[in-house]
Scaffold this active site. Structure first.
Site, PDB file in Angstrom:
ATOM      1  CG  ASN A  10      -1.947   1.026   1.307  1.00 46.23           C
ATOM      2  OD1 ASN A  10      -2.725   1.126   0.355  1.00 46.23           O
ATOM      3  ND2 ASN A  10      -2.017   1.800   2.380  1.00 46.23           N
ATOM      4  CD  GLU A  25      -4.335   5.131   3.342  1.00 45.20           C
ATOM      5  OE1 GLU A  25      -3.993   6.330   3.498  1.00 45.20           O
ATOM      6  OE2 GLU A  25      -3.651   4.185   3.729  1.00 45.20           O
ATOM      7  CG  ASP A  59      -8.320  11.932   1.309  1.00 51.28           C
ATOM      8  OD1 ASP A  59      -7.439  11.923   0.432  1.00 51.28           O
ATOM      9  OD2 ASP A  59      -8.054  11.908   2.523  1.00 51.28           O
TER      10      ASP A  59
HETATM   11  O1  G3I Z   1      -5.979  10.796  19.561  1.00 54.49           O
HETATM   12  C1  G3I Z   1      -4.824  11.575  19.884  1.00 54.49           C
HETATM   13  C2  G3I Z   1      -5.174  12.663  20.836  1.00 54.49           C
HETATM   14  O2  G3I Z   1      -5.599  12.092  22.060  1.00 54.49           O
HETATM   15  C3  G3I Z   1      -3.950  13.540  21.052  1.00 54.49           C
HETATM   16  O3  G3I Z   1      -4.290  14.601  21.857  1.00 54.49           O
HETATM   17  C4  G3I Z   1      -3.449  14.064  19.725  1.00 54.49           C
HETATM   18  C5  G3I Z   1      -2.177  14.872  19.870  1.00 54.49           C
HETATM   19  O4  G3I Z   1      -1.334  14.759  18.771  1.00 54.49           O
HETATM   20  O5  G3I Z   1      -3.160  12.969  18.894  1.00 54.49           O
HETATM   21  C6  G3I Z   1      -4.301  12.156  18.610  1.00 54.49           C
HETATM   22  O6  G3I Z   1      -3.879  11.123  17.777  1.00 54.49           O
HETATM   23  C7  G3I Z   1      -3.656  11.445  16.421  1.00 54.49           C
HETATM   24  C8  G3I Z   1      -4.486  10.512  15.561  1.00 54.49           C
HETATM   25  O7  G3I Z   1      -4.229  10.746  14.202  1.00 54.49           O
HETATM   26  C9  G3I Z   1      -5.980  10.659  15.797  1.00 54.49           C
HETATM   27  O8  G3I Z   1      -6.389  11.915  15.412  1.00 54.49           O
HETATM   28  C10 G3I Z   1      -2.206  11.281  16.093  1.00 54.49           C
HETATM   29  O9  G3I Z   1      -1.439  12.268  16.792  1.00 54.49           O
HETATM   30  C11 G3I Z   1      -1.983  11.460  14.625  1.00 54.49           C
HETATM   31  O10 G3I Z   1      -0.631  11.133  14.314  1.00 54.49           O
HETATM   32  C12 G3I Z   1      -2.887  10.527  13.854  1.00 54.49           C
HETATM   33  O11 G3I Z   1      -2.746  10.800  12.495  1.00 54.49           O
HETATM   34  C13 G3I Z   1      -3.077   9.742  11.631  1.00 54.49           C
HETATM   35  C14 G3I Z   1      -1.942   9.513  10.654  1.00 54.49           C
HETATM   36  O12 G3I Z   1      -2.305   8.532   9.700  1.00 54.49           O
HETATM   37  C15 G3I Z   1      -0.689   9.003  11.345  1.00 54.49           C
HETATM   38  O13 G3I Z   1      -0.816   7.672  11.723  1.00 54.49           O
HETATM   39  C16 G3I Z   1      -4.350  10.119  10.873  1.00 54.49           C
HETATM   40  O14 G3I Z   1      -5.448  10.151  11.773  1.00 54.49           O
HETATM   41  C17 G3I Z   1      -4.633   9.107   9.781  1.00 54.49           C
HETATM   42  O15 G3I Z   1      -5.684   9.564   8.972  1.00 54.49           O
HETATM   43  C18 G3I Z   1      -3.404   8.928   8.924  1.00 54.49           C
HETATM   44  O16 G3I Z   1      -3.661   7.917   7.979  1.00 54.49           O
HETATM   45  C19 G3I Z   1      -2.619   7.686   7.050  1.00 54.49           C
HETATM   46  C20 G3I Z   1      -2.608   6.217   6.719  1.00 54.49           C
HETATM   47  O17 G3I Z   1      -2.450   5.464   7.912  1.00 54.49           O
HETATM   48  C21 G3I Z   1      -1.495   5.895   5.735  1.00 54.49           C
HETATM   49  N1  G3I Z   1      -1.589   6.715   4.568  1.00 54.49           N
HETATM   50  C22 G3I Z   1      -1.677   8.146   4.808  1.00 54.49           C
HETATM   51  C23 G3I Z   1      -2.819   8.469   5.737  1.00 54.49           C
HETATM   52  C24 G3I Z   1      -2.976   9.930   5.919  1.00 54.49           C
HETATM   53  O18 G3I Z   1      -1.850  10.489   6.574  1.00 54.49           O
END
Ligand code: G3I
Length: 454
Positions: free
Chosen positions: A198, A264, A266
Site C-alpha cells: 500500500n 484511502e 479522498d
Molecule cells: O488521539 C490523539 C489525541 O488524544 C492527542 O491529543 C493528539 C495529539 O497529537 O493525537 C491524537 O492522535 C492522532 C491521531 O491521528 C488521531 O487523530 C495522532 O497524533 C496522529 O498522528 C494521527 O494521524 C493519523 C496519521 O495517519 C498518522 O498515523 C491520521 O489520523 C490518519 O488519517 C493517517 O492515515 C494515514 C494512513 O495510515 C497511511 N496513509 C496516509 C494516511 C494519511 O496520513
C-alpha cells in the site's frame, strides 16, 4: 463475457400456501447505498473508521448504512497494537471487527510493517532484532485476526517520494529483502487473507514512485514472493491531483496478476469539480476487472485528516455532498431508472403477496450474474406490522456457493442457505424495507426466496 439477469420473487412467511401472488406494475429499483451499489458491480465500498467516533450517532448511522468494508484509521497500526514489545493490545481494534460483523461488512487490515507509527521500543531497534520484531508483530497480529481480514496492508509506504527507489527507514536498513520477508511471514500467518502493498503518490503512471512499486510487484510475481494486491491510497489534492492516466495505472498493476484496491481515497475540493473527480475514480475502478473496491479515508469532511480540504463524501452535518451522488451514480445506484451500463440488474416485475399479515415479511432479489459468479441484492419488506427481525432463505443450484455476505449473517454456503438480519437492520417499520446482499460462485439462485419474521 458478462451477462446479467434479474430474478424477482416474493413469498411471505405465512402466505406460502395461499397461491395468490399478485404481480404489480413493473418497477426498477437501483441500489441506494454505496455498499449495495458497489456490490452489484462485484466490488466493495469502504471507509476508514475512527473507533472513538462510533459513539457519534450521525457517524454510526452513515457507517452502518453505506459501507461494507471497514479499515481502522489508526487502531491497527503498530503503536496501537504492540505498545510494548510482545505485549499486544487488541481491545480497541477488536471493536472494529465486532461492528463489521454487526453490519455484515468486511475488514481491511492496516497496517503491519511501516516506518511510521512505530512504538518507541521499535524505533530504537535495528538489524536482526528489528527484523525479528517486525516478523513477530506480523505473525502475532495476523494470527489474532486470522480468518477475519479481507486484505492486509502488509507493508505501507516503503518507497521514496521522488526517485523511484526505497525510502530510507530503520526497516529498510535491515536489508532490502525486508519487504519480501514481511510478505512471506504474512502468508504463513493467515493464508486466506489477501496480502497488499500500500502506498501514496502511486496513482500517476508516469511518476517514478509508481514505476518503482510496479517493478517491485513485477519482480515479486516473477520470483514467487507472495503478494495478492496493490493498494493505491489515492489522496488527491492540488499537489497530487487525480491523473488522467489513473486507469492506465490500475490496468498495468492488474496486468501483473494482482488485485488493485483504492485504499484511502479522498479528493480535496468542493462542488461539481470534486464530484466529477470522484465519479472518474469510480468509473476507472469499474473499468478494471481486478479493481476490487474503493475505500474512502473517512466519512464526513470533519472526520478527515485533511478536514480543511473538505475531501470526503458527507459534509460536517452528515449530509451527502454532490460527490456522494456522483459516486453512487457512477456505481449504477441511486436512481429509479435502469442504469444504461447495467440494464440487467433492474427488476422486470415485482410480485407481492396480497396478504401480508402481522409480522409477515417479503423478500425480493435482484441478481447480477456473469459466467462463474453473481451478486444478489435482496430487499426485505415488512408487511402491515413492524418486524423485530427477519430471516430469508434461498436454495442455490448445485455447484453454487455463497462467498461473502453483507448486512446479513449467512447460515450455510451451499444448497439451502438462510440469511438473518444483523444488529442494525432487524427492526423494520411496517411497510418499510431494508436490504442485504451476497456474492457467490456458480449459477445464481433462480427459485423463490422465503421470508420469515422473527
Ligand atoms: O488521539 C490523539 C489525541 O488524544 C492527542 O491529543 C493528539 C495529539 O497529537 O493525537 C491524537 O492522535 C492522532 C491521531 O491521528 C488521531 O487523530 C495522532 O497524533 C496522529 O498522528 C494521527 O494521524 C493519523 C496519521 O495517519 C498518522 O498515523 C491520521 O489520523 C490518519 O488519517 C493517517 O492515515 C494515514 C494512513 O495510515 C497511511 N496513509 C496516509 C494516511 C494519511 O496520513
Amino acid at each position: 463475457m458478462r451477462r446479467s439477469r434479474a430474478i424477482l420473487t416474493v413469498l411471505t412467511s405465512g402466505a406460502l400456501a395461499a397461491g395468490a401472488l399478485t404481480v404489480l406494475s413493473p418497477s426498477a429499483e437501483a441500489a441506494t447505498t454505496l455498499g449495495a451499489a458497489a456490490a452489484e458491480k462485484g466490488r466493495y465500498f469502504g471507509t476508514a473508521v475512527s473507533l472513538n467516533r462510533l459513539s457519534d450517532s450521525t457517524y454510526s448511522t452513515i457507517l452502518n448504512r453505506e459501507f461494507n468494508m471497514l479499515t481502522a484509521e489508526n487502531e491497527m497500526k503498530i503503536d496501537a497494537l504492540e505498545p510494548q514489545q510482545n505485549q499486544f493490545n487488541f481491545t480497541t481494534a477488536d471493536r472494529l471487527i465486532t461492528r463489521a460483523n454487526e453490519i455484515g461488512a468486511q475488514v481491511r487490515g492496516h497496517t503491519l510493517a511501516w516506518h511510521s507509527q512505530q512504538p518507541g521500543w521499535m524505533q530504537s531497534l535495528s538489524g536482526t532484532a528489528l527484523r525479528n520484531a517486525m516478523k513477530n508483530h506480523i505473525t502475532q497480529v495476523m494470527t489474532h485476526y486470522k480468518g477475519k481480514i479481507h486484505s492486509w496492508d502488509v507493508v505501507n509506504e516503503a518507497f521514496d517520494d521522488s526517485n523511484g527507489g526505497r525510502r530510507d527507514s530503520n526497516l529498510q536498513r535491515t536489508g532490502n529483502d525486508w519487504i519480501e520477508d514481511a510478505f512471506k511471514t504474512a502468508r504463513a500467518a493467515d493464508p486466506a487473507a489477501k496480502l497488499c502493498y500500500n502506498d501514496y503518490n502511486t496513482d500517476n503512471w508516469s511518476w517514478a514512485k509508481t514505476q518503482g512499486v510496479y517493478n517491485m510487484v513485477k519482480d515479486f510475481k516473477a520470483r514467487g514472493v507472495p503478494i495478492d494486491c496493490v493498494g493505491l491510497q489515492s489522496h488527491f489534492n492540488s499537489g497530487s491531483p487525480y491523473p488522467a492516466n489513473y486507469r492506465t495505472t490500475l490496468e498495468n498493476f492488474a496486468a501483473l496478476g494482482v488485485d488493485v484496491q483504492i485504499t484511502e481515497l479522498d479528493i480535496e475540493g468542493s462542488g461539481a469539480t470534486q464530484a466529477t473527480t470522484y465519479g472518474n475514480v469510480v468509473r476507472d475502478c469499474l473499468a478494471v476487472a481486478r479493481c476490487n473496491g474503493i475505500t474512502v479515508w473517512g466519512i464526513r469532511d470533519t472526520d478527515s485528516w485533511r478536514a480543511s480540504g473538505t475531501p470526503l463524501l458527507f459534509d460536517g452535518n452528515g449530509n451527502p455532498k454532490a460527490a456522494y451522488t456522483a459516486v453512487l451514480s457512477a456505481l449504477g445506484g441511486g436512481t429509479s431508472s435502469p442504469s444504461p451500463s447495467n440494464p440487467g440488474s433492474v427488476s422486470p416485475s415485482v410480485s407481492v403477496s396480497p396478504s401480508q399479515g402481522t409480522g409477515a415479511c417479503a423478500a425480493t432479489v435482484s441478481v447480477n450474474a456473469w459466467t462463474g459468479g453473481f451478486v444478489a441484492t435482496v430487499t426485505v419488506k415488512a408487511g402491515s406490522a413492524a418486524l423485530g427481525g427477519w430471516t430469508t432463505g434461498v436454495t442455490l443450484p448445485t455447484g453454487a456457493a455463497v462467498t461473502s455476505t453483507w448486512s446479513a449473517t449467512a447460515s450455510g454456503s451451499t444448497g439451502a442457505v438462510s440469511f438473518t438480519n444483523v444488529g442494525y437492520n432487524g427492526a423494520v417499520a411496517a411497510g418499510a424495507s431494508t436490504s442485504f446482499g451476497f456474492q457467490g460462485t456458480g449459477n445464481p439462485p433462480s427459485g423463490t426466496l422465503t421470508c420469515t419474521a422473527r
